[in-house]
Design a protein around this motif. Structure first.
Motif, PDB file in Angstrom:
ATOM      1  N   PRO A  17      11.606   3.520  78.050  1.00 21.59           N
ATOM      2  CA  PRO A  17      11.059   4.430  79.067  1.00 21.59           C
ATOM      3  C   PRO A  17      11.037   5.884  78.581  1.00 21.59           C
ATOM      4  CG  PRO A  17      12.897   3.124  79.946  1.00 21.59           C
ATOM      5  CD  PRO A  17      12.843   2.895  78.477  1.00 21.59           C
ATOM      6  N   ALA A  18      10.161   6.682  79.168  1.00 24.23           N
ATOM      7  CA  ALA A  18      10.071   8.105  78.830  1.00 24.23           C
ATOM      8  C   ALA A  18      11.415   8.780  79.068  1.00 24.23           C
ATOM      9  CB  ALA A  18       8.983   8.768  79.672  1.00 24.23           C
ATOM     10  N   GLY A  19      11.805   9.632  78.136  1.00 30.29           N
ATOM     11  CA  GLY A  19      13.069  10.359  78.253  1.00 30.29           C
ATOM     12  C   GLY A  19      14.283   9.599  77.750  1.00 30.29           C
ATOM     13  N   LYS A  20      14.115   8.349  77.362  1.00 27.32           N
ATOM     14  CA  LYS A  20      15.234   7.535  76.866  1.00 27.32           C
ATOM     15  C   LYS A  20      15.192   7.434  75.348  1.00 27.32           C
ATOM     16  CE  LYS A  20      16.806   6.468  80.918  1.00 27.32           C
ATOM     17  NZ  LYS A  20      18.116   6.857  81.374  1.00 27.32           N
ATOM     18  N   SER A  21      16.312   7.027  74.780  1.00 26.79           N
ATOM     19  CA  SER A  21      16.434   6.889  73.324  1.00 26.79           C
ATOM     20  C   SER A  21      16.908   5.500  72.949  1.00 26.79           C
ATOM     21  CB  SER A  21      17.445   7.900  72.773  1.00 26.79           C
ATOM     22  OG  SER A  21      16.959   9.198  72.870  1.00 26.79           O
ATOM     23  N   LEU A  22      16.617   5.144  71.721  1.00 24.92           N
ATOM     24  CA  LEU A  22      17.139   3.914  71.120  1.00 24.92           C
ATOM     25  C   LEU A  22      17.658   4.290  69.741  1.00 24.92           C
ATOM     26  CD1 LEU A  22      17.285   0.680  71.040  1.00 24.92           C
ATOM     27  CD2 LEU A  22      15.270   0.906  69.612  1.00 24.92           C
ATOM     28  N   ILE A  23      18.888   3.886  69.457  1.00 21.71           N
ATOM     29  CA  ILE A  23      19.454   4.097  68.127  1.00 21.71           C
ATOM     30  C   ILE A  23      19.678   2.724  67.510  1.00 21.71           C
ATOM     31  CG2 ILE A  23      21.368   5.045  66.796  1.00 21.71           C
ATOM     32  CD1 ILE A  23      21.742   7.114  69.007  1.00 21.71           C
ATOM     33  N   PHE A  24      19.108   2.537  66.316  1.00 18.88           N
ATOM     34  CA  PHE A  24      19.164   1.263  65.607  1.00 18.88           C
ATOM     35  C   PHE A  24      19.848   1.486  64.266  1.00 18.88           C
ATOM     36  CE2 PHE A  24      16.793  -1.661  62.628  1.00 18.88           C
ATOM     37  CZ  PHE A  24      17.378  -2.835  63.071  1.00 18.88           C
ATOM     38  N   PHE A  25      20.834   0.645  63.946  1.00 24.85           N
ATOM     39  CA  PHE A  25      21.567   0.736  62.689  1.00 24.85           C
ATOM     40  C   PHE A  25      21.220  -0.457  61.804  1.00 24.85           C
ATOM     41  CE2 PHE A  25      24.100   3.030  65.752  1.00 24.85           C
ATOM     42  CZ  PHE A  25      24.461   4.172  65.066  1.00 24.85           C
ATOM     43  N   LEU A  26      21.028  -0.193  60.530  1.00 26.42           N
ATOM     44  CA  LEU A  26      20.734  -1.233  59.553  1.00 26.42           C
ATOM     45  C   LEU A  26      21.720  -1.084  58.399  1.00 26.42           C
ATOM     46  CD1 LEU A  26      18.724  -3.506  58.798  1.00 26.42           C
ATOM     47  CD2 LEU A  26      17.328  -1.773  57.696  1.00 26.42           C
ATOM     48  N   SER A  27      22.532  -2.115  58.173  1.00 25.06           N
ATOM     49  CA  SER A  27      23.526  -2.085  57.102  1.00 25.06           C
ATOM     50  C   SER A  27      22.933  -2.699  55.841  1.00 25.06           C
ATOM     51  CB  SER A  27      24.773  -2.872  57.528  1.00 25.06           C
ATOM     52  OG  SER A  27      25.702  -2.909  56.482  1.00 25.06           O
ATOM     53  N   LEU A  28      22.995  -1.938  54.726  1.00 23.72           N
ATOM     54  CA  LEU A  28      22.359  -2.350  53.478  1.00 23.72           C
ATOM     55  C   LEU A  28      23.324  -2.251  52.310  1.00 23.72           C
ATOM     56  CD1 LEU A  28      19.191  -0.186  54.043  1.00 23.72           C
ATOM     57  CD2 LEU A  28      19.216  -2.667  54.124  1.00 23.72           C
ATOM     58  N   GLN A  29      23.088  -3.075  51.297  1.00 22.04           N
ATOM     59  CA  GLN A  29      23.793  -2.954  50.025  1.00 22.04           C
ATOM     60  C   GLN A  29      22.761  -2.971  48.911  1.00 22.04           C
ATOM     61  OE1 GLN A  29      26.780  -5.885  49.065  1.00 22.04           O
ATOM     62  NE2 GLN A  29      27.374  -4.801  47.219  1.00 22.04           N
ATOM     63  N   VAL A  30      22.893  -2.002  47.993  1.00 21.50           N
ATOM     64  CA  VAL A  30      21.972  -1.905  46.860  1.00 21.50           C
ATOM     65  C   VAL A  30      22.382  -2.944  45.827  1.00 21.50           C
ATOM     66  CG1 VAL A  30      20.994  -0.381  45.109  1.00 21.50           C
ATOM     67  CG2 VAL A  30      21.784   0.569  47.281  1.00 21.50           C
TER      68      VAL A  30
END
Length: 174
Positions: free
Chosen positions: A129-142
């Protein structure tokens, strides 16, 4: 008092006869090693994350991840989506550089769907929705054999319609 061992001679061991270049060469190598260590302390070889962002009328996107990494490094990338207007079907689309030579260890929150979009990785999150946020985390290894430069662009779409793109590259050191 005991005398010096027979194998020691004043000319060779005190006056360095025949070995005059050893000292400058040794000092130069120690200096190079010191410069290498100082460069590592100054984050030349990476690991410290940086924020890259882009904004449009409908939404803004921030990516918080390192731009220089070493082989074997484990890190988490953070994607922050802020909706200025309703996004009906938010999709985060990552360039192949996010997957090539990497092991994906996990992500949070779990996306509603994951897909491949013309070789790019797409994570679907549904309505924001407008005015809201989403934070997405992605765990990686090289992976250890992964060395060089990669494009790691990130695109935020509403369904199939692009909203905003963050352009970034990553340098991978051995």
């Amino acid at each position: 008092m005991a005398g010096a061992p027979e194998t020691l001679t004043l000319k060779r061991h005190r006056e360095l006869e025949g070995r005059r270049l050893y000292v400058p060469v040794r000092r130069a190598l120690l200096g190079l090693l010191s410069l290498f260590l100082i460069a590592g302390l100054l984050n030349v070889f990476g690991q410290r994350p940086e924020t890259t962002s882009a904004s449009a009328a409908q939404a803004s996107l921030k990516v918080y991840a390192p731009t220089h990494v070493r082989s074997g490094l484990i890190y988490a990338a953070r994607f922050h989506i802020t909706a200025h207007e309703d996004i009906k079907d938010a999709e985060l689309v990552l360039d192949p550089g996010w997957g090539e030579g990497y092991t994906m260890n996990g992500n949070a929150p779990q996306p509603l769907r994951q897909a491949s979009r013309n070789g790019r990785i797409a994570f679907g999150f549904g309505h924001i929705p407008a005015g809201k946020s989403l934070i997405f985390f992605l765990s990686l290894q090289v992976n250890p054999t992964n060395v060089g430069h990669r494009s790691q662009d990130v695109e935020l779409d509403d369904g199939e319609t692009p909203i905003v793109t963050v352009h970034r590259t990553i340098t991978i050191f051995p």
